[in-house]
Design an enzyme around this catalytic site. Structure first.
Site, short mmCIF file in Angstrom:
data_model
loop_
_atom_site.label_atom_id
_atom_site.label_comp_id
_atom_site.label_asym_id
_atom_site.label_seq_id
_atom_site.Cartn_x
_atom_site.Cartn_y
_atom_site.Cartn_z
N PHE A 242 -10.67 35.83 15.16
CA PHE A 242 -10.86 34.82 13.93
C PHE A 242 -10.40 33.54 14.52
CE2 PHE A 242 -12.13 38.20 10.66
CZ PHE A 242 -13.63 37.87 10.77
N GLU A 244 -9.67 31.80 16.93
CA GLU A 244 -10.59 30.89 18.09
C GLU A 244 -11.77 30.53 17.01
OE1 GLU A 244 -10.99 32.06 22.10
OE2 GLU A 244 -8.60 32.39 22.15
N GLU A 245 -12.22 31.47 16.62
CA GLU A 245 -13.67 30.97 15.89
C GLU A 245 -13.34 29.96 14.90
OE1 GLU A 245 -16.73 33.03 12.48
OE2 GLU A 245 -15.30 34.42 13.70
N ARG A 246 -12.41 30.01 14.07
CA ARG A 246 -12.21 29.03 12.95
C ARG A 246 -11.71 27.83 13.53
NH1 ARG A 246 -9.46 33.86 9.02
NH2 ARG A 246 -11.34 34.77 8.56
N ALA A 249 -14.94 26.42 14.83
CA ALA A 249 -15.72 25.74 13.71
C ALA A 249 -15.39 24.31 13.30
CB ALA A 249 -15.66 26.71 12.73
#
Length: 385
Positions: A242, A244-246, A249
């Site tokens: 999460f 890296e995802e956040r 984004a």
């Protein structure tokens, strides 16, 4: 934070978007899908899908700051659904595989994803379990050397085109944070849908060119060797993934500066009551304020990225960046539409598309309310249980 190498990658990505994506943005938006296999193969050939991935599987082996730089460059695309779809491939479906997967699993699934030979997706959310990851119901029961998977996943980006999905599901009873595993589940084999897999496309408010689906699994068999890392560690792997995802984004939303700049250019030309609208002091001050907020977000994203590269805990900073990016991009799109007036409200105007697309930022990948809960826990204001 960026060196000439970072800027070179960003320039290459923006040139690619200008030639291979932007001319087709309106067409793909109308079709409610973009040709992911064709586009991702082109991106893979240029190395864009493996910037931070290990070189032995076809990646560039660069640190995460280069991934953030790539995300920021991807944010300038005229169809945000493309950047989201690519972000799923690079920042959501493959980080845990690259970090915790076996060598055999990485060669079979990660290398083709980096090369752009396949389209992939991440399966966490369900109809009754979105931001509340611990409450998901999809289950994989052990049967010899196989897992047999039943359940469904919701809001799956790239869902109608994906060749495989990185699936988080329950593999045992017991505590909800310790009973989940992450499994690579093929969705297509030989160009055909895998037996027991059903895909239904979802029509959305925004991000039109990104295909989103609900996927149903009815006794789908997958070899146990497709599990990423240890059984029961899936929740932990997803929490790490999460971050890296956040950050990715949030980095994409730094490109919202182009919305401010394009609005200012429009208002220079738009005359009302005998003078350009941009001469209005309220408009000048509001655009200045929005740009200031965006630069503050940039500082937060870069600081969090540097902390992450140095091995620090970025749960709080990444959650803050995600929260701020979602809210600020919505505010920018809203004000820019307001200032462009009737033209901004027309369907095909870039600002109206941004208004629709940016709204997802406060919902997907962890809603604002969940981000605030995470931050409050990190601050010691509430129990971590």
């Amino acid at each position: 934070m960026y060196t000439e190498d970072h800027r070179s990658i960003m320039q290459s990505i923006r040139r690619f978007l200008a030639s291979e994506v932007d001319p087709f943005a309106d067409e793909w938006e109308a079709a409610e899908i973009f040709p992911a296999h064709e586009l991702f193969k082109k991106m893979g050939d240029l190395g864009f899908l493996g910037i931070t991935k290990p070189t032995e599987y076809g990646g560039m082996g660069l640190d995460f700051s280069y991934g953030v730089a790539a995300g920021e460059a991807m944010g300038y695309v005229r169809a945000q659904g493309v950047s989201m779809g690519a972000g799923v491939q690079t920042d959501m479906a493959t980080p845990a595989l690259a970090t915790f997967g076996s060598d055999a699993l990485k060669r079979e699934f990660l290398a083709p994803a980096i090369a752009g030979d396949v389209v992939v997706s991440i399966g966490v959310s369900e109809q009754g379990a979105g931001s509340d990851v611990a409450s998901l119901k999809t289950r994989a029961r052990r049967d010899g050397d196989d897992y047999v998977i039943s359940g469904s996943k919701m809001w799956i980006t790239n869902g109608t085109q994906a060749d495989w999905i990185c699936l988080l599901c329950n593999t045992s009873e017991g505590q909800t944070h310790k009973n989940k595993s992450m499994i690579i589940v093929p969705l297509r084999e030989g160009g055909k849908r895998v037996k027991g897999v059903e895909v239904q496309k979802i029509k959305k408010f925004g991000m039109w060119c990104s295909d989103t689906a609900q996927i149903f699994f009815d006794e789908v068999r997958v070899p146990v060797r497709n599990r990423i890392g240890e059984e029961g560690m899936g929740f932990i792997y997803q929490m790490k993934q999460f971050q890296e995802e956040r950050l990715g984004a949030a980095a994409r939303r730094l490109a919202a500066v182009q919305l401010i700049e394009e609005t200012a250019d429009y208002l220079r030309q738009r005359v009302a009551f005998g003078k350009p609208l941009l001469d209005n002091q309220f408009i000048q001050f509001k655009l200045a304020e929005l740009k200031t907020e965006l630069e503050a977000l940039r500082g937060l994203v870069y600081m969090a990225t540097q902390t992450y590269i140095n091995g620090g805990d970025v749960v709080e900073l990444a959650s803050m960046a995600k929260l701020k990016a979602g809210r600020l991009s919505r505010e920018i799109a809203d004000w820019c539409m307001q200032f462009q007036g009737g033209m901004g409200y027309t369907w095909d105007n870039f600002v109206s598309r941004a208004y629709r697309d940016f709204r997802l930022g406060s919902i997907g990948g962890g809603a604002d309310e969940v981000m605030m809960q995470v931050i409050a826990k990190q601050m010691g204001l509430m129990s971590r249980s």
